[in-house]
Design a protein around this motif. Structure first.
Motif, PDB file in Angstrom:
ATOM      1  N   ILE A 134     -18.086 115.536  89.586  1.00 48.56           N
ATOM      2  CA  ILE A 134     -19.859 115.268  90.268  1.00 48.56           C
ATOM      3  C   ILE A 134     -20.983 114.940  89.813  1.00 48.56           C
ATOM      4  N   ALA A 135     -20.963 116.737  89.330  1.00 47.25           N
ATOM      5  CA  ALA A 135     -22.083 117.641  88.814  1.00 47.25           C
ATOM      6  C   ALA A 135     -22.974 116.611  87.842  1.00 47.25           C
ATOM      7  N   VAL A 136     -24.551 116.265  88.568  1.00 47.73           N
ATOM      8  CA  VAL A 136     -25.649 115.978  87.778  1.00 47.73           C
ATOM      9  C   VAL A 136     -25.713 116.474  86.386  1.00 47.73           C
ATOM     10  N   ARG A 137     -25.365 115.922  85.146  1.00 44.67           N
ATOM     11  CA  ARG A 137     -25.680 116.694  83.989  1.00 44.67           C
ATOM     12  C   ARG A 137     -26.982 115.687  83.225  1.00 44.67           C
ATOM     13  N   ASP A 138     -27.402 117.040  82.173  1.00 40.00           N
ATOM     14  CA  ASP A 138     -28.441 116.190  81.244  1.00 40.00           C
ATOM     15  C   ASP A 138     -27.695 115.305  80.287  1.00 40.00           C
ATOM     16  N   SER A 139     -28.856 114.441  79.311  1.00 40.72           N
ATOM     17  CA  SER A 139     -28.303 113.987  78.495  1.00 40.72           C
ATOM     18  C   SER A 139     -27.244 113.830  77.125  1.00 40.72           C
ATOM     19  N   ALA A 140     -27.315 115.505  77.226  1.00 36.32           N
ATOM     20  CA  ALA A 140     -26.326 115.763  76.535  1.00 36.32           C
ATOM     21  C   ALA A 140     -24.643 116.605  77.332  1.00 36.32           C
ATOM     22  N   GLY A 141     -25.087 116.452  78.894  1.00 38.74           N
ATOM     23  CA  GLY A 141     -23.787 116.284  79.017  1.00 38.74           C
ATOM     24  C   GLY A 141     -23.268 117.149  79.563  1.00 38.74           C
ATOM     25  N   SER A 142     -24.542 118.405  79.432  1.00 39.48           N
ATOM     26  CA  SER A 142     -24.094 119.508  80.070  1.00 39.48           C
ATOM     27  C   SER A 142     -24.505 119.520  81.632  1.00 39.48           C
ATOM     28  N   ILE A 143     -23.654 120.105  82.177  1.00 40.26           N
ATOM     29  CA  ILE A 143     -24.480 120.629  83.734  1.00 40.26           C
ATOM     30  C   ILE A 143     -25.662 120.918  84.424  1.00 40.26           C
ATOM     31  N   GLN A 144     -26.339 120.812  84.724  1.00 38.80           N
ATOM     32  CA  GLN A 144     -27.706 121.248  85.622  1.00 38.80           C
ATOM     33  C   GLN A 144     -27.722 122.240  86.746  1.00 38.80           C
TER      34      GLN A 144
END
Length: 334
Positions: A134-144
């Protein structure tokens, strides 16, 4: 002297020895600001340790507290990032995560009959994996790393008049936790379960309900620690609480909780958390490698467990000797 009282005195003595040693090595250790920092740094481990005290008293263990912190923090991060839900409700959602995780741990241990170590080792991995899912990710799918800087939330990471809110929470929860253990049937039952599980069952104590309650409180207090950690950092990551699978257990053990159950209390855990924070702070003040923290903590835990076992055997042998002498005296009078 009762073992609980002796162990508290030993914990206080170890804190005093640390204070003297680090003060001789660094003039910055025994200052008001540094002592305040030590108490602040002990607070999260102490809060989670309060919950673990209940579990350890029943001769159990919970390895999942750090993962519960991370999952609660990430649930709050998702609410903060993607919704307009008010901050108080967001915090309640994080605490609810802790309650649910604790209830799951208790269910697996009591109803599925898994050993506490295996059960919570498994849920530790599950909760940490869910945090990644459920980690918040950026548009590229990387965990933020999620920034959470709303003033109504970050205020929990600060304080007033030099007193941090997390420290106030630790003190209040310690007093409430000690009252729960010493003055309620729930606490009495936990001691009974840890001292002699079979005897507790035969006496009519609902052992499953007590153990589940202990795990639920542990999950809730781990989530409380997570809330304060995120508020202080003003952000959260999937690695939140990574070291807190160890620190709360160490605080409870150093504070006098016997791993085979039936011995210890919340005040002792509070002192254990202060000791560990003072140790970490002193090592940093001396610019030593942080790797020494775990080495020293591990050695101290081994010594404490050895002492507890020796003292318990010593007191048992002493009681048996007194009983034999009394019986011999009665026989002599006859």
């Amino acid at each position: 002297m009762k073992q609980n009282t002796l162990r508290k005195l030993i914990s206080l003595g170890m804190i005093a020895v640390l204070a003297i040693f680090f003060t001789l090595k660094s003039p910055y250790f025994l200052t008001a600001s540094n002592l305040s920092a030590i108490v602040r740094d002990s607070a999260v481990a102490g809060i989670a340790g309060i919950g673990l005290t209940y579990v350890i008293l029943t001769a159990g263990i919970d390895l999942s507290t750090g993962s519960v912190m991370a999952l609660a923090g990430m649930v709050m991060a998702n609410i903060y990032t993607y919704t307009l839900i008010p901050i108080p409700v967001m915090i309640l959602a994080g605490l609810a995560v802790g309650l649910v995780c604790g209830a799951i741990n208790g269910f697996v241990v009591t109803k599925l009959k898994l050993p506490e170590f295996i059960a919570t080792l498994a849920t530790m991995g599950i909760y940490r994996s869910l945090t990644y899912v459920i980690a918040v990710r950026d548009s590229a799918g990387s965990i933020q790393s999620v920034q959470m800087r709303a003033s109504s939330f970050t205020v929990l990471g600060s304080g007033v008049g030099g007193l941090y809110w997390v420290v106030l929470a630790l003190v209040v929860l310690t007093l409430l936790g000690q009252f729960l253990l010493k003055k309620t049937r729930f606490g009495t039952n936990l001691y009974a379960v840890g001292s002699n599980f079979k005897a507790a069952q035969l006496s009519g104590i609902n052992t499953d309900r007590g153990r589940i309650g202990a795990f639920v409180l542990t999950g809730l207090l781990a989530a409380v620690g997570g809330v304060f950690s995120v508020a202080r950092l003003q952000s959260t990551t999937v690695l939140l609480g990574d070291s807190f699978n160890f620190d709360p257990i160490a605080a409870a053990v150093i504070g006098g909780c016997a791993l085979d159950g039936g011995n210890g209390d919340v005040i002792g855990t509070f002192l254990g958390a202060i000791f560990m924070a003072a140790l970490d702070n002193g090592i940093l003040k001396l610019q030593m490698s942080t790797a020494y923290q775990y080495v020293i903590k591990g050695i101290i835990i081994i010594l404490v467990v050895i002492f507890d076992a020796w003292y318990r055997n010593f007191m048992q042998n002493r009681a048996q000797k007194k009983k034999a002498e009394k019986e011999a005296a009665v026989c002599a009078t006859k």
